[in-house]
Design a protein around this motif. Structure first.
Motif, PDB file in Angstrom:
ATOM      1  N   VAL A 169      59.625  40.127  45.581  1.00  0.00           N
ATOM      2  CA  VAL A 169      58.436  40.778  45.036  1.00  0.00           C
ATOM      3  C   VAL A 169      57.272  39.813  45.222  1.00  0.00           C
ATOM      4  CG1 VAL A 169      57.405  41.905  43.044  1.00  0.00           C
ATOM      5  CG2 VAL A 169      59.887  41.914  43.320  1.00  0.00           C
ATOM      6  N   ALA A 170      56.274  40.217  45.980  1.00  0.00           N
ATOM      7  CA  ALA A 170      55.122  39.359  46.249  1.00  0.00           C
ATOM      8  C   ALA A 170      53.896  40.231  46.443  1.00  0.00           C
ATOM      9  CB  ALA A 170      55.365  38.484  47.479  1.00  0.00           C
ATOM     10  N   PHE A 385      62.069  44.272  49.832  1.00  0.00           N
ATOM     11  CA  PHE A 385      60.765  43.666  49.581  1.00  0.00           C
ATOM     12  C   PHE A 385      59.783  44.728  49.117  1.00  0.00           C
ATOM     13  CE2 PHE A 385      62.630  40.389  52.172  1.00  0.00           C
ATOM     14  CZ  PHE A 385      62.072  39.214  51.691  1.00  0.00           C
ATOM     15  N   SER A 386      58.905  44.332  48.217  1.00  0.00           N
ATOM     16  CA  SER A 386      57.844  45.214  47.743  1.00  0.00           C
ATOM     17  C   SER A 386      56.827  44.378  46.984  1.00  0.00           C
ATOM     18  CB  SER A 386      58.402  46.322  46.851  1.00  0.00           C
ATOM     19  OG  SER A 386      57.358  47.167  46.405  1.00  0.00           O
ATOM     20  N   ALA A 387      55.668  44.983  46.726  1.00  0.00           N
ATOM     21  CA  ALA A 387      54.661  44.307  45.913  1.00  0.00           C
ATOM     22  C   ALA A 387      54.827  44.625  44.435  1.00  0.00           C
ATOM     23  CB  ALA A 387      53.255  44.707  46.374  1.00  0.00           C
ATOM     24  N   THR A 388      55.525  45.702  44.127  1.00  0.00           N
ATOM     25  CA  THR A 388      55.761  46.095  42.731  1.00  0.00           C
ATOM     26  C   THR A 388      57.196  46.569  42.602  1.00  0.00           C
ATOM     27  OG1 THR A 388      54.912  48.306  43.230  1.00  0.00           O
ATOM     28  CG2 THR A 388      53.362  46.730  42.286  1.00  0.00           C
ATOM     29  N   LEU A 389      57.873  46.094  41.568  1.00  0.00           N
ATOM     30  CA  LEU A 389      59.230  46.552  41.258  1.00  0.00           C
ATOM     31  C   LEU A 389      59.356  46.705  39.753  1.00  0.00           C
ATOM     32  CD1 LEU A 389      61.734  44.673  43.616  1.00  0.00           C
ATOM     33  CD2 LEU A 389      61.222  47.099  43.550  1.00  0.00           C
ATOM     34  N   VAL A 442      49.870  37.731  38.078  1.00  0.00           N
ATOM     35  CA  VAL A 442      49.705  38.262  36.729  1.00  0.00           C
ATOM     36  C   VAL A 442      48.651  39.364  36.764  1.00  0.00           C
ATOM     37  CG1 VAL A 442      49.084  37.701  34.353  1.00  0.00           C
ATOM     38  CG2 VAL A 442      50.326  36.036  35.761  1.00  0.00           C
ATOM     39  N   GLY A 443      48.994  40.506  36.181  1.00  0.00           N
ATOM     40  CA  GLY A 443      48.069  41.629  36.172  1.00  0.00           C
ATOM     41  C   GLY A 443      48.039  42.412  37.452  1.00  0.00           C
ATOM     42  N   GLY A 444      48.866  42.034  38.433  1.00  0.00           N
ATOM     43  CA  GLY A 444      48.949  42.780  39.680  1.00  0.00           C
ATOM     44  C   GLY A 444      47.762  42.604  40.601  1.00  0.00           C
ATOM     45  N   GLY A 593      49.030  45.294  31.634  1.00  0.00           N
ATOM     46  CA  GLY A 593      48.812  44.305  30.589  1.00  0.00           C
ATOM     47  C   GLY A 593      47.375  43.828  30.500  1.00  0.00           C
ATOM     48  N   ARG A 594      46.441  44.720  30.787  1.00  0.00           N
ATOM     49  CA  ARG A 594      45.032  44.349  30.790  1.00  0.00           C
ATOM     50  C   ARG A 594      44.228  45.354  29.972  1.00  0.00           C
ATOM     51  NH1 ARG A 594      43.412  44.006  36.935  1.00  0.00           N
ATOM     52  NH2 ARG A 594      41.495  43.196  36.013  1.00  0.00           N
ATOM     53  N   GLN A 595      42.979  44.986  29.694  1.00  0.00           N
ATOM     54  CA  GLN A 595      42.050  45.838  28.964  1.00  0.00           C
ATOM     55  C   GLN A 595      40.966  46.337  29.915  1.00  0.00           C
ATOM     56  OE1 GLN A 595      42.485  46.757  25.796  1.00  0.00           O
ATOM     57  NE2 GLN A 595      44.296  45.441  25.548  1.00  0.00           N
ATOM     58  N   ASP A 596      40.448  47.537  29.636  1.00  0.00           N
ATOM     59  CA  ASP A 596      39.405  48.077  30.502  1.00  0.00           C
ATOM     60  C   ASP A 596      38.098  47.301  30.395  1.00  0.00           C
ATOM     61  OD1 ASP A 596      39.067  48.856  27.912  1.00  0.00           O
ATOM     62  OD2 ASP A 596      38.194  50.809  28.409  1.00  0.00           O
TER      63      ASP A 596
END
Length: 757
Positions: A169-170, A385-389, A442-444, A593-596
């Motif tokens: 995952v990267a 492989f993926s960017a999100t799992l 962190v936070g994508g 995991g973030r705020q707008d």
């Protein structure tokens, strides 16, 4: 020579000639005597049953010589024909017999596996040296300028060389393609070159969710292989003496030119091919019939071919490498049902489940083949492989979440808790403990990406988009959630003189690739795309990613942003948020995991919006009039063509109503004149430059916004007079400063008179 000796020598000569017949060209022959030939001793065949005293004590043979017999007056006489290459400068003579020895034979072109070109990786690629990749791969890496591995490549290569299964995952643009591509190519290049004429077996299967991603992966791997083959050919040419030929041109400077000898074409050491939908299935079947080593495919087209090709299914069962690129997209519920059938072929079978063959045990060779197939199948190495799992990122934020514990399957929620659990159920990892490498930020969001948002009404999104494209020129990738939105925006962009290209699933594959190439080759252009362009596509120098419509899931947001800020380059993304989409944005960022409130707002010059809004309104009016005419003509023609195809006559009432709906010549001329007037007005507006408030167009040194300094420095905006040419991310700091300044001003006014701003 005795007849028995000649007969034995003839058999030996023919055996040698048959081995090299495929690589020899047409040859000239010349008779020689036996004493002129360079004989060499060979071992005597034991099956001949000849004694040492009564028979032949030893046999001798010579390369490039054939024994023929001629009928003479004295009886049958053996003659020798020496094979002479046409490319030789002169034919052999009796005084200068041809020498057929090992040194002469070694001057033929050398195959890649016979001589591996060395590469000094210690000095040229010190950071890659410890991974002990094939020298030819090192040459390709150095030629492409990849002087150091990316974090995901550095983390995965040691485990890949050790034969471990890897789940990586990267972040997007981190080099995941080479992270699994280099170990595969290294293994295949280290194996002997497949013999010419024998069909290659598929040893590596790479599955991708979209056609564009599959073609891109195939292109990346082929570039490495083509570079290797080109280097080998260049080295062969440099080792061979060039021939000097006179130039055919007359006049001065007619000197001899060096022409390298032709290099015989040989099949590549590793063959890579892509199998995707939207292209000719017959051509793809012919490629598979010739055989490939690495197959890159989308699940749909691959399964269609496998249904009619049992041989390909058997090859899939005996894979050496299996790769799932962007795995989270492919294992989502309702996507790629064919993937289940393909992955089922890679599952190991117990001996009890195996069906015995009808003719097992007939020969020892078949047993050896079975053992080899079992060994290959058991050594399957899997890369994911993926960017999100993460399941949380795949949740549809536009739907209300179910209460905890309810689940889709009732009280007993048997649905896996994560995407990794899905993979463990669907894939048969040979490694009992696959290595999970998680390098996701962190936070994508990568550190080189700057985010922003614009809050506006849904009806005003076209105006804000038009303002952004004029204010910040460059390559902009605009994402929409529906194809209808792309079809609505395309005429507007054409009328506003913006170079825009569509990309969605209902386009033909040829048109999709053509639009991608146009977008890549045009500096100031726009690509209107759905989420099929959100995953894996490596488009160089994408400056901006604009979320015209909010994505439905957080992983789509991450992958969309990944089209820019790739390979540690800077990038910019902007969310266009309508009032009814605020809840969706909060849920979207909450999944990360973030705020707008963490995303700053863009700085907008409101004085320009009124001018731009009038242009957009004119374009809408023109597009609406053209769309109505096209729709009426399309419906009328469709009805007539359908009636003709069915060989029926339309009702008289329909014909009369159709005639009534037809506008008269006077009305049609009035509509055409109105449309022409609107187009002329829009062209006039587009020909005039946009001028900021406070700028004097007559005296550039006067006014509240003098522009002379920007003109001299070359920092002016070409489409908007009075604004500097800046990057989109630089205005975000200005927004923060304006907020702080407004707060200070507000405090001063409250202290003076309590005035509410």
């Amino acid at each position: 020579m005795a007849p028995s000796e000649a007969l034995s020598a003839k058999k030996a000569f023919k055996r040698r000639l048959q081995e090299g017949a495929s690589s020899r060209k047409k040859a000239k022959t010349r008779h020689h005597t036996a004493d002129d030939l360079p004989w060499k001793t060979v071992s005597r065949p034991q099956e001949a049953g000849l004694d040492g005293d009564d028979g032949i004590l030893e046999l001798e043979e010579v390369e490039g010589v054939e024994v023929v017999y001629e009928e003479t007056d004295g009886g049958r006489v053996a003659r020798f024909k020496v094979i002479v290459d046409e490319n030789m400068d002169e034919a052999p003579t009796e005084e200068h017999p041809t020498e057929v020895n090992e040194e002469k034979h070694d001057e033929s072109p050398i195959s890649l596996e016979e001589e591996t070109i060395p590469f000094n990786s210690t000095e040229l690629l010190p950071e890659w040296h410890k991974y002990s990749l094939h020298p030819q791969l090192m040459r390709a890496i150095y030629a492409k300028g990849f002087l150091s591995p990316t974090p995901i490549q550095a983390a995965s290569l040691p485990f890949a060389h050790a034969g471990r299964d890897i789940v990586g995952v990267a972040q997007t643009g981190s080099g995941k393609t080479l992270a699994y591509g280099l170990p595969i190519l290294h293994h295949l290049l280290s194996q002997p070159r497949p013999p010419q004429g024998k069909k290659r077996q598929v040893r590596a299967l790479i599955l991708a969710p979209t056609r564009e991603l599959a073609l891109q992966v195939s292109s990346h791997l082929n570039n490495c292989i083509n570079h290797i083959e080109a280097d080998a050919s260049a080295d062969q040419i440099s080792k061979t003496e060039p021939k000097k030929t006179k130039s055919k041109k007359k006049g001065k400077g007619n000197e001899t030119a060096e022409k390298p000898p032709p290099i015989p074409k040989s099949p590549p050491h590793v063959s890579v091919a892509a199998i995707v939908g939207g292209m000719s299935a017959q051509k793809q079947r012919r490629i598979l019939d010739r055989g490939v080593d690495v197959l890159v495919a989308t699940p749909g087209r691959l399964w269609d071919i496998m249904e009619d090709d049992d041989g390909l299914s058997k090859e899939i069962k005996n894979l050496r490498f299996l790769v799932l690129d962007e795995a989270d997209r492919m294992i989502e519920a309702g996507h790629f049902a064919e993937l289940e059938n393909i992955l089922r072929l890679t599952l190991r079978e117990s001996k009890n489940d195996q069906i015995p063959a009808e003719f097992d045990g007939l020969s020892g060779n078949e047993d050896e083949d079975d053992d080899t197939q079992d060994e290959i199948k058991d050594s399957l190495q899997t890369f994911v492989f993926s960017a999100t799992l993460s399941k949380d990122l795949q949740r549809n934020v536009k739907k209300h979440s179910r209460p905890k514990g309810a689940g889709k399957y009732g009280k007993r929620n048997e649905k896996p808790a994560s995407t990794l659990d899905d993979l463990l159920l669907r894939l048969d990892f040979r490694d009992p403990d696959p290595e999970v490498i998680d390098l996701s930020p962190v936070g994508g969001v990568v550190s080189t990406l700057k985010e922003s948002k614009v809050e506006c009404l849904t009806a005003d999104k076209d105006v804000y988009l038009y303002y952004f494209l004029l204010r910040y020129p460059g390559r902009s990738l605009v994402f929409l959630s529906s194809i209808d939105g792309i079809r609505r925006l395309m005429p507007l962009t054409e009328l506003l003189n913006i170079k825009a290209y569509p990309l969605h699933s209902q386009l033909e594959q040829r048109q999709r690739l053509k639009n991608l190439d146009r977008f890549k080759s045009t500096d100031n252009s726009v690509l209107l795309a759905t989420d099929i362009a959100a995953r894996g596509l490596d488009i160089p120098a994408v400056d901006h990613v604009i979320h015209y419509q909010i994505p439905r899931s957080a992983d789509s947001y991450v992958h969309r942003n990944g089209r820019t800020a790739r390979a540690m380059r800077t990038g910019f993304s902007m969310l266009m948020c309508a009032p009814d989409e605020r809840r969706v944005v909060r849920a979207l960022l909450g999944s990360l995991g973030r705020q707008d409130t963490e995303i700053p707002e863009m700085s907008i010059e409101l004085s320009l919006l009124d001018k731009l809004k009038y242009r957009v309104q004119l374009a809408r009016k023109i597009e609406t009039m053209q769309h109505k005419i096209k729709k009426v003509n399309h419906d009328r023609n469709w009805m007539k063509e359908t009636a003709e195809a069915l060989e029926i006559e339309l009702d008289s009432d329909f014909v009369s109503d159709d005639d009534e709906e037809k506008p008269s010549n006077q009305k049609r001329k009035a509509k055409d004149a109105k449309s022409a007037a609107l187009k002329a007005e829009l062209r006039e507006l587009l020909s005039q430059p946009l001028v900021m408030r406070g700028v004097s167009t007559r005296y550039i040194t006067s006014g509240s916004r003098p522009i002379v300094d920007d003109l001299i420095a070359g920092e002016y905006n070409e489409t908007i007079v009075g604004l500097k040419r800046v990057e989109a991310g630089n205005d975000l700091t200005t927004v923060k400063k304006k907020k702080k300044k407004m707060e200070l001003v507000k405090q001063e006014y409250e202290e003076w008179g309590g005035i509410d701003l």
